[in-house]
Design a protein around this motif. Sequence first.
Motif, mmCIF file in Angstrom:
data_model
loop_
_atom_site.group_PDB
_atom_site.id
_atom_site.type_symbol
_atom_site.label_atom_id
_atom_site.label_comp_id
_atom_site.label_asym_id
_atom_site.label_seq_id
_atom_site.Cartn_x
_atom_site.Cartn_y
_atom_site.Cartn_z
ATOM 1 N N ALA A 11 -6.356 3.284 -5.772
ATOM 2 C CA ALA A 11 -6.734 2.629 -4.509
ATOM 3 C C ALA A 11 -5.487 2.330 -3.678
ATOM 4 O O ALA A 11 -5.477 2.510 -2.452
ATOM 5 N N GLY A 12 -4.428 1.872 -4.349
ATOM 6 C CA GLY A 12 -3.173 1.619 -3.647
ATOM 7 C C GLY A 12 -2.541 2.892 -3.133
ATOM 8 O O GLY A 12 -2.021 2.936 -2.002
ATOM 9 N N LEU A 13 -2.589 3.944 -3.941
ATOM 10 C CA LEU A 13 -2.047 5.233 -3.526
ATOM 11 C C LEU A 13 -2.792 5.767 -2.314
ATOM 12 O O LEU A 13 -2.179 6.253 -1.345
ATOM 13 N N LEU A 14 -4.115 5.677 -2.338
ATOM 14 C CA LEU A 14 -4.920 6.139 -1.202
ATOM 15 C C LEU A 14 -4.566 5.360 0.062
ATOM 16 O O LEU A 14 -4.407 5.945 1.141
ATOM 17 N N ALA A 15 -4.436 4.046 -0.065
ATOM 18 C CA ALA A 15 -4.082 3.231 1.100
ATOM 19 C C ALA A 15 -2.732 3.654 1.668
ATOM 20 O O ALA A 15 -2.562 3.749 2.891
ATOM 21 N N CYS A 16 -1.767 3.928 0.807
ATOM 22 C CA CYS A 16 -0.449 4.364 1.283
ATOM 23 C C CYS A 16 -0.522 5.740 1.922
ATOM 24 O O CYS A 16 0.120 5.995 2.951
ATOM 25 N N ARG A 17 -1.297 6.637 1.309
ATOM 26 C CA ARG A 17 -1.425 7.983 1.874
ATOM 27 C C ARG A 17 -2.042 7.958 3.266
ATOM 28 O O ARG A 17 -1.790 8.849 4.083
ATOM 29 N N THR A 18 -2.859 6.958 3.534
ATOM 30 C CA THR A 18 -3.498 6.840 4.846
ATOM 31 C C THR A 18 -2.827 5.755 5.695
ATOM 32 O O THR A 18 -3.422 5.238 6.631
#
Length: 322
Positions: free
Chosen positions: A80-87
């Motif tokens: 979830a954190g990775l997705l937030a950073c990617r976006t």
Amino acid sequence: MVEELKRVLRRNLEQALRVSDLGQADILLERLKAEDPLSVETRGLELDFLIHARRFDEAQSLSSQLLELFPASPRIQYFAGLLACRTKRYAEGEVHLRESERLHAHWRTRLWLGKALTQLGRFDEAEAILLGLLPQHPNCRTDLAWLYERKQEGSRAMKLLQEHLLANPDDSFAQSQLRRLEARAVSPEELRDEVDTLAELGEEVDPDVLPEYIEVLLRSGDAARARSVVGERLPALGPKHRTRVGWACYKLQAYDMAFELFCASFAENRADFKFLAALECAADRCGRTGELLRLYASHAVSEKRLYGRMKTLSARLQARRQ
């Protein structure tokens, strides 16, 4: 036997994702979902796959579900954190990454936390994390170099990149970072003379140097030359360099060029809210909001968040016409 098959499928899927073999990963994921559809391991790998495939709308929907179902899973919090950073939603990313690290400490979680804090401008916190990782994970030099670049400490950033490239001479990302910093380190006059000489000799201009060169032209008042260079180079530039040159133009209020460059790199940046805000501002400033609406409409099916932005832009355009 069944449990062994699940373990093998997970291991092979993780390996395929690690090397970005999305075709093989898709096949393995479907097999794993057939064998073990509901486990946190399978759902987490599905989320990881969607992130790798840049299917961010689907990933966000799945992430929200999994956070409700498995709030105590460090892997789900990490993804979830990775997705937030990617976006580019770094504040949200920080929350999930800190929770993942609290549940189960891992160096990769700390690395992404350092990245997120760098993007949030919290350089001291980010530096402490990245420096702590460096002895065991020297490839973090590129992330630390980006932090120093953000802090306007170019010489420290270049030193780290040079050290990294000694050990990883084929790292194209680090090469690009270093060339960009080297271009900034020379005087505007030197940079302009160097690029103009290459052009006169019929040599290709390094695309990593192009944003700095365009900025030099615009700052010196030579907007006509800047437009000519952008027009000539645009077809050959990849999305990353189109975006960088677009930001250089946007920063110096050359909104017509920024609009063209941003549109040309839209597919790769459509989940970036900062990019979309700049694109909409550029469209407004050069009277091309109608074109932007058509561009949004062509991507809205796969990026549903664009519908809300289209509604706002349409209302703004209609108000101006009245």
